[in-house]
Design a protein around this motif. Structure first.
Motif, PDB file in Angstrom:
ATOM      1  N   TRP A 112       0.820  -1.225   0.000  1.00 20.39           N
ATOM      2  CA  TRP A 112       0.000   0.000   0.000  1.00 20.39           C
ATOM      3  C   TRP A 112       0.852   1.273   0.000  1.00 20.39           C
ATOM      4  N   GLY A 149      -8.664  -1.821  -4.561  1.00 19.21           N
ATOM      5  CA  GLY A 149      -8.643  -0.509  -5.203  1.00 19.21           C
ATOM      6  C   GLY A 149      -9.494  -0.426  -6.447  1.00 19.21           C
ATOM      7  N   VAL A 164      -5.206   6.249  -4.982  1.00 18.28           N
ATOM      8  CA  VAL A 164      -4.618   4.904  -4.951  1.00 18.28           C
ATOM      9  C   VAL A 164      -3.738   4.694  -6.179  1.00 18.28           C
ATOM     10  N   ASP A 167      -1.242   7.390  -6.719  1.00 21.51           N
ATOM     11  CA  ASP A 167      -0.389   7.643  -5.564  1.00 21.51           C
ATOM     12  C   ASP A 167       1.077   7.563  -5.999  1.00 21.51           C
ATOM     13  N   THR A 208      -5.141   2.363   3.461  1.00 20.18           N
ATOM     14  CA  THR A 208      -4.748   2.055   2.077  1.00 20.18           C
ATOM     15  C   THR A 208      -4.638   3.288   1.204  1.00 20.18           C
ATOM     16  N   ASN A 209      -4.934   4.466   1.778  1.00 19.33           N
ATOM     17  CA  ASN A 209      -4.906   5.713   1.029  1.00 19.33           C
ATOM     18  C   ASN A 209      -6.105   5.842   0.086  1.00 19.33           C
ATOM     19  N   HIS A 211      -8.969   3.118  -0.673  1.00 21.76           N
ATOM     20  CA  HIS A 211      -9.547   2.032  -1.456  1.00 21.76           C
ATOM     21  C   HIS A 211     -11.035   2.254  -1.707  1.00 21.76           C
TER      22      HIS A 211
END
Length: 344
Positions: A112, A149, A164, A167, A208-209, A211
């Motif tokens: 992640w 994601g 995601v 990123d 997970t930033n 999902h």
């Protein structure tokens, strides 16, 4: 080849999982570890009531797995470090030009976004390992991506979030066009619907930033189930309201404007770490059923079951307490991966 990721509601051959091994998301003490094992096993045992389950188990955890898992669950031994199988395992696809052929997409997995705490050397081999076990054709990808994601309708539409796939800790040089081209090649996506972000808690240390599988899912083509935070004291009140406005203006691969079904959050606002991301969107579809997250709130959990069963006619919803899993950074959908059934 014309690879296509089927909708999660299409018939399954089985569900895949990985049994928890030691790691920072498992908790701080043996008692919390045990609660984690129990919650994980409860999901596997519930799924096994509907369809076959195969569990990857590190040899060091064999005794725990055999103690807690139903005898119906197949155990396969392999080294395990990370165990959120949706994210590091393969994404299964089919080839409509070759009936009976199963494919397995092997995304690049870097925990992640390569945070300091993550360990993924062993987990990164699970997609290839699983593909060999299933006899699937391996589809290698250079895209850093996780199964949580993306969400698809099976007809060319994919939901994803900008924080995601774009990123820089995952794909430093990616842009929308490059991501969309790779998703077209690997899962047959012809229409990408980009959400600007995910839920607030998902940007914490073990998140997970952003999902999508905790925010929104496509129940059936043209119909989206959306996490809806109804309490203005929670930061996701504004997040879910903004996402509803955006999705209401979007169309799918067939040109349909989305019908949005609100899936209200439970009443809980905080745990000991801060604002929670408890979400009923993070459910798993299985053959004839729905494995739904529960949060110890009888009224809210029952309301979610009713909405889910209405969204997926003919399926029976089973609610499992998912709070221990969420404390580790995800939910029921995050720890499972469906293998679609193909004609043999």
């Amino acid at each position: 080849m014309a690879w296509r990721m089927p909708h999660e509601g299409d018939p399954h051959e089985r569900t895949w999982m990985a049994f928890p091994a030691e790691g920072p998301t498992l908790g701080d003490d043996p008692a919390e570890h045990e609660r984690f094992y129990e919650a994980w096993s409860a999901v596997a045992n519930a799924v096994a009531e509907f369809e076959p389950v195969t569990m990857l188990v590190d040899p060091s955890r064999t005794d725990d797995a055999r103690r807690l898992l139903s005898s119906a669950i197949e155990i396969v031994h392999t080294p395990v470090d990370e165990f959120w199988f949706r994210d590091h395992g393969p994404t299964f696809v089919v080839d409509d030009e070759r009936p009976g052929v199963l494919g397995a997409v092997d995304w690049v997995f870097n925990g992640w976004g390569a945070p300091e705490w993550a360990q993924w050397d062993k987990a990164a081999a699970h997609a290839r390992f699983t593909a060999e076990l299933t006899g699937a054709e391996l589809i290698s990808s250079l895209l850093v991506n996780e199964g949580g994601g993306i969400h698809v309708d099976g007809e060319g539409t994919v939901l994803l979030t900008e924080t995601v796939q774009l990123d820089p800790r995952r794909n430093r040089f990616a842009d929308r066009a490059r991501v969309e081209a790779e998703l077209a090649r690997t899962i047959g996506a012809t229409r990408a619907v980009w959400l600007p972000r995910g839920l607030t808690r998902d940007y914490d240390e073990f998140g997970t930033n952003g999902h999508v599988d905790i925010v929104a899912t496509i129940a059936t083509p043209g119909r989206v189930l959306l996490h809806t935070q109804q309490n203005p004291d929670h930061p996701d009140f504004e997040v879910s309201r903004a996402l509803r406005g955006l999705l209401g203006q979007q169309t799918d691969a067939a040109g349909r404007r989305f019908e949005i079904i609100d899936l209200p959050a439970p009443d809980a606002l905080r745990d000991r770490e801060g604002f929670v991301d408890y979400s009923y969107v993070n459910h798993l579809l299985v053959n004839g059923g729905i494995i739904a997250c529960g949060f110890g709130e009888e009224r809210a959990d029952a309301r979610a079951r009713e909405i889910l069963e209405a969204a997926y006619p003919g399926r029976r919803a089973v609610t499992l307490d998912a709070r221990q899993i969420f404390a580790g950074g995800g939910g029921i959908h995050c720890i499972t991966q469906q293998q679609p059934a193909v004609a043999r």
